[in-house]
Design a protein around this motif. Structure first.
Motif, PDB file in Angstrom:
ATOM      1  N   SER A 207       4.301  -4.549 -88.836  1.00 46.63           N
ATOM      2  CA  SER A 207       5.278  -5.240 -87.954  1.00 46.63           C
ATOM      3  C   SER A 207       6.140  -3.952 -87.342  1.00 46.63           C
ATOM      4  O   SER A 207       6.518  -4.074 -86.279  1.00 46.63           O
ATOM      5  N   ILE A 288       4.776 -11.488 -86.754  1.00 48.78           N
ATOM      6  CA  ILE A 288       6.308 -10.926 -86.613  1.00 48.78           C
ATOM      7  C   ILE A 288       6.552 -10.136 -85.332  1.00 48.78           C
ATOM      8  O   ILE A 288       7.305 -10.359 -84.745  1.00 48.78           O
ATOM      9  N   ARG A 291       6.961 -11.336 -82.057  1.00 43.96           N
ATOM     10  CA  ARG A 291       8.267 -12.056 -81.825  1.00 43.96           C
ATOM     11  C   ARG A 291       9.542 -11.031 -81.817  1.00 43.96           C
ATOM     12  O   ARG A 291      10.812 -11.667 -81.546  1.00 43.96           O
ATOM     13  N   VAL A 292       9.621  -9.941 -82.108  1.00 41.02           N
ATOM     14  CA  VAL A 292      10.477  -8.955 -82.363  1.00 41.02           C
ATOM     15  C   VAL A 292      10.527  -8.096 -81.311  1.00 41.02           C
ATOM     16  O   VAL A 292       9.305  -7.541 -81.036  1.00 41.02           O
ATOM     17  N   ALA A 297      14.712  -5.259 -86.390  1.00 45.60           N
ATOM     18  CA  ALA A 297      14.387  -6.747 -86.335  1.00 45.60           C
ATOM     19  C   ALA A 297      12.965  -6.913 -87.304  1.00 45.60           C
ATOM     20  O   ALA A 297      13.061  -7.927 -87.948  1.00 45.60           O
ATOM     21  N   ALA A 301      12.994  -9.196 -90.512  1.00 39.03           N
ATOM     22  CA  ALA A 301      12.368 -10.496 -90.558  1.00 39.03           C
ATOM     23  C   ALA A 301      11.277 -10.287 -91.740  1.00 39.03           C
ATOM     24  O   ALA A 301      10.998 -11.310 -92.426  1.00 39.03           O
ATOM     25  N   SER A 302      10.882  -9.071 -91.946  1.00 43.28           N
ATOM     26  CA  SER A 302       9.617  -9.006 -92.931  1.00 43.28           C
ATOM     27  C   SER A 302      10.420  -9.187 -94.416  1.00 43.28           C
ATOM     28  O   SER A 302       9.961  -9.958 -95.326  1.00 43.28           O
ATOM     29  N   SER A 305      11.911 -13.230 -94.650  1.00 44.06           N
ATOM     30  CA  SER A 305      11.388 -14.112 -94.415  1.00 44.06           C
ATOM     31  C   SER A 305       9.854 -14.161 -95.399  1.00 44.06           C
ATOM     32  O   SER A 305       9.202 -14.840 -95.638  1.00 44.06           O
TER      33      SER A 305
END
Lengths: 382, 245
Positions: A207, A288, A291-292, A297, A301-302, A305
């Motif tokens: 990501s 991911i 979406r970023v 970010a 996120a990684s 989440s």
């Protein structure tokens, strides 16, 4: 319109497609090998994690310091003490004289548990055919308290059986730990570490690397090039897939040869499990990154989440059965939960595919969902 | 002269918002076509449609002889692109960047070698060819990015504000490269915010609110708006929008 123009049609051949793909994968390896942070995550982190979990966070115990308060001083109690010490789990750190000394012994922190034989021990044993032994544990360290008392109960129970002193007839409870007779935590943490490392490499690194291409504007250029978006993504993840699998073998070998993890089941099945889980993690990473917009970010996120739930809710550190129901439900949607079940079933129990098709199926279904959602997100940008 | 870009009533809607409203124009081979407009005027949307990235809502466009909505892949093979960000990989050497973009466009080993030699001798990169792009000056990066946009000999090259953040001397040198490419028959499609650069274009279009409000050579535009610079032309059209709002 000259649709069958020679040069473009010629360049769309399969051979050319492979060449484009090769150029792409090669570039990705350059990125990986030139970035110190990525290299650290790839090679230093797995080994560090295995060592930390293997040595520092070791739940196994031996040489637990205990105190003995023997007011009976008879043959039986001495034999029992000898047996306790002989087990290797305990060492007699202190010999106490009177019950009043017990609190002091705990407060000094020298002993974790005191075995107390009252002065009536010998008499009770002969007259009433049963005699109480008291185990007093320092429950401020709850895990040790529970473990030591249960180990000691086991030893005492065994001692009773051997000496024919069953205190009553009827059913005798006898438990045996199977698959992991010595109750080694390595059986738990190696699968957990593999799950975590594969997730970090696959989801976090992919990501971040995709987000980096967004940030630097190179993704824009790639999307204008004749490389299809699917090829961009596959080219991005292939190096990470290879490195993830390589890494999982390093960890498994460390587990087997350094920490004595057994390998009972099929190697092919183990490779398949690692592969399926890695692909699931990679597809999460792709999801991911669709979406970023920034590397930061993506990393956030990684970590939040994916890694936190994997550490806490996959059964890696806390047993799933002991979690509250809502968290148990969440743990079911974490890929690592199913992967850990697979690894344990294959390596430790030697389970075949007929017994563990379900976690496989769940992981594959999850991957399909992640990829479908990613494609939807990509299409929305069109 | 051959027409390389043909745009007819090209429209893109995002929901109820019309980003590009039925624009039409043609660009000839080897022409330098300036595509001007304030931010949000619809330039980027139009460029993305012409490069096969966005599907038009209605209307047609063909680039290098291929329809942008039905033959997007063939369009992509025949265009080059360079943006303000230069889109080079900073952690790859110049040579590796050349090999990568050559590979992406499916050049053969020999083609890659030839093209790489051309670029090296043209920009005198012999000493830095194996240095990471990160370490070379901005002006060189910009020229290299332009060379890479031309590596597969595209018929049209899209330059999206290619001179942003570069000093005036380097900008002038960069325009020499643009003229050279145009002379070799490459059609140049360029967006810019510098009005002096608009004067260098063969023809200029100015977009306002999704419509092409002006189209012609710089001297034609100056004459019809009765001003003496492209900057003044642009100000007149842009102020027109401001009054409307």
């Amino acid at each position: 319109m000259p649709y069958f123009n020679f040069s473009p049609a010629e360049r769309q051949t399969k051979y050319n497609l492979m060449k484009k793909f090769y150029a792409f994968v090669q570039k990705e390896f350059y990125h990986i090998f030139r970035d110190t942070r990525t290299m650290m995550i790839l090679f230093a982190l797995p080994i560090a994690l295995v060592i930390i979990f293997g040595y520092a966070l070791n739940n196994d115990f031996k040489n637990i310091p205990i105190g003995i308060l023997n007011q009976s001083k008879d043959q039986t109690s001495e034999k029992l003490i000898h047996r306790i010490v002989g087990s290797g789990y305990f060492v007699v750190e202190q010999t106490l004289e009177k019950p009043q000394d017990i609190p002091k012994a705990f407060k000094s922190g020298k002993v974790k548990l005191v075995v107390f034989f009252p002065s009536s021990f010998q008499q009770d044993l002969y007259h009433a055919k049963k005699a109480p032994v008291q185990l007093i544990a320092d429950a401020s360290d709850i895990n040790t308290a529970i473990n030591t008392t249960s180990y000691l109960s086991g030893i005492i129970g065994e001692f009773n059986n051997e000496n024919g002193r069953e205190n009553s007839g009827g059913v005798q409870l006898s438990s045996r730990m199977i698959f992991n007779q010595r109750l080694l935590s390595v059986y738990l943490f190696i699968p957990g570490v593999i799950a975590l490392i594969l997730l970090i490499i696959s989801a976090l690194l992919t990501s971040v690397t995709l987000a980096r291409e967004k940030e630097t504007g190179t993704l824009e250029l790639l999307s204008i090039s004749p490389i299809s978006p699917y090829m961009i993504i596959i080219g991005k993840v292939i190096p990470y897939l290879i490195l993830s699998l390589l890494n999982s073998f390093i960890i498994i070998l460390l587990g087997i040869f350094v920490f004595g993890l057994p390998m009972v089941g099929s190697v092919a099945l183990l490779i398949l499990a690692c592969f399926v889980y890695t692909v699931a993690s990679l597809s999460l990473g792709i999801l991911i990154s669709t979406r970023v917009e920034t590397q930061q970010a993506a990393m956030f996120a990684s970590l939040v989440s994916l890694m936190m739930p994997t550490m806490l809710l996959s059964g890696f550190i806390f047993p799933i059965e002991s979690l509250p129901l809502p968290l148990q439900l969440i743990s079911n949607i974490i890929p690592a939960t199913h992967f850990i079940i697979l690894i344990k079933s294959i390596m430790i129990k030697g389970a075949g595919i007929s017994l563990i098709w379900k976690p496989f199926f769940i992981l594959i279904a999850m991957t399909a969902v992640f990829i479908l959602v990613s494609i939807q997100s990509l299409k929305r940008n069109k | 002269m051959e027409t390389v870009v043909k745009v007819n009533q090209l429209t893109k809607k995002f929901g109820s918002f019309i980003a590009t409203n039925a624009i039409s124009f043609e660009v000839k081979k080897g022409e330098i076509f300036g595509f001007l407009g304030a931010n949000g005027a619809g330039k980027t949307t139009a460029m993305r449609m012409l490069s096969g990235l966005l599907t038009p809502s209605s209307g047609q466009a063909s680039v290098a002889g291929f329809d942008v909505s039905t033959q997007a892949e063939l369009v992509k093979q025949n265009i080059g692109y360079m943006s303000q960000k230069f889109s080079l990989y900073e952690d790859l050497t110049i040579q590796e960047n050349i090999d990568f973009y050559g590979g992406v466009y499916g050049l053969s080993r020999q083609e890659k070698k030839d093209r790489s030699n051309d670029i090296v001798s043209k920009f005198q990169l012999e000493t830095v060819i194996h240095k990471l792009v990160r370490t070379i000056p901005l002006g060189w990066k910009q020229k290299l990015a332009f060379a890479l946009a031309l590596i597969h000999k595209p018929k049209v090259v899209f330059l999206d504000e290619p001179t942003g953040g570069v000093d005036p001397i380097t900008r002038r040198q960069f325009w020499d490269l643009i003229y050279e490419a145009a002379h070799d028959g490459v059609t140049i499609f360029i967006t810019t915010h510098y009005m002096d650069e608009a004067e260098y274009c063969d023809r200029v279009s100015i977009m306002v609110d999704g419509l092409i409000k002006a189209l012609g050579t710089p001297s034609e535009l100056k004459t019809s708006f009765q001003v003496d610079s492209m900057d003044a032309v642009f100000q007149l059209l842009a102020r027109g929008t401001a009054n409307k709002i």
